[in-house]
Design an enzyme around this catalytic site. Structure first.
Site, short mmCIF file in Angstrom:
data_model
loop_
_atom_site.label_atom_id
_atom_site.label_comp_id
_atom_site.label_asym_id
_atom_site.label_seq_id
_atom_site.Cartn_x
_atom_site.Cartn_y
_atom_site.Cartn_z
N HIS A 1 67.84 62.95 -54.47
CA HIS A 1 66.33 62.69 -55.13
C HIS A 1 65.62 63.68 -54.57
O HIS A 1 64.94 63.11 -53.45
CB HIS A 1 66.26 61.47 -55.34
CG HIS A 1 64.79 61.27 -56.22
ND1 HIS A 1 64.44 59.87 -56.45
CD2 HIS A 1 64.25 62.21 -56.84
CE1 HIS A 1 63.15 60.14 -57.16
NE2 HIS A 1 63.05 61.39 -57.51
N MET B 1 62.14 64.61 -54.08
CA MET B 1 60.81 64.26 -54.38
C MET B 1 60.13 65.25 -53.53
O MET B 1 59.33 64.85 -52.61
CB MET B 1 60.55 62.81 -54.01
CG MET B 1 61.12 61.83 -54.90
SD MET B 1 60.68 60.12 -54.34
CE MET B 1 61.74 59.76 -53.11
#
Length: 218
Positions: free
Chosen positions: A65, A67
């Site tokens: 992920h 971010m």
């Protein structure tokens, strides 16, 4: 179809390899790897080197992920390091369709994450291209936050949209997931559950994962 994805953000980084081995042996499905840059979110976490070192020790599906600002600059590096699935935040991708195709061309599955306040309309023209959508059920950047109940109808709305377009896109949720709320989120339509504190802060990760799976199907 329900899958548990332990988030290593809550693991013991001094024993990261052993913690990953524990959750893999416990029967989890994905390993959720949060990459933070200190710009899109306040914290800084890990990079491709750590992903590569874990890849050598695990056969789990690596769910990375990003971010981070400008994720397109790092997608290939993370795929080369061993990522099976790349998640980008819709808020950081001005050319989202292009970024999705970049992920797939690099050889990974593509997922897009939405912050709690980001509307589902951001996915209107790319939903059928995605392998998975991640609904953030906390504001990203820190582990151990409380689940935002208002995200349950958002998950339900997304599930209905996916059914209308006859897509096989999975719904993942991340943030504050535990045995008290996982059943409600599963009922709303989520299939993949990221859990950090609920697993790694438990005295026995094997029991923690079993309890989550049991609670999801009640």
């Amino acid at each position: 179809m329900l899958k548990i994805a332990p988030s290593i953000l809550s693991a013991d980084f001094s024993n990261l390899g052993q913690d990953v081995e524990k959750v893999e042996n416990a029967g989890c499905d994905y390993l959720h790897i949060d990459v933070m840059d200190g710009r899109f979110v306040p914290n800084i976490s890990i990079g491709p080197v750590v992903v590569k070192s874990l890849r050598e020790k695990s056969k789990l599906t690596f769910d990375v992920h990003l971010m981070i600002i400008e994720p397109e600059k790092y997608i290939n590096q993370f795929v080369e390091a061993g990522a099976d699935l790349i998640t980008v935040q819709v808020e950081t991708c001005p050319h989202l369709d292009r970024t999705i195709h970049q992920i797939k061309e690099a050889g990974a599955m593509a997922c897009v994450a939405l912050n709690p306040s980001t509307p589902l309309s951001a996915l209107d023209y790319v939903l059928t291209e995605l392998d998975m959508v991640l609904i953030m059920t906390v504001n990203p950047g820190f582990g151990g936050q409380a689940f935002i109940p208002a995200m349950i109808p958002k998950v339900k709305d997304l599930s209905e949209r996916i059914q209308r377009v006859k897509s096989k896109t999975l719904i993942q949720v991340d943030g504050g997931i535990n045995t008290s709320n996982i059943g409600m989120v599963a009922k709303a339509g989520a299939q993949v559950f990221v859990a950090g504190s609920a697993i790694f802060n438990h005295e026995n990760p094997v029991i923690a994962i079993k309890e989550l799976k049991d609670a999801a199907v009640l």
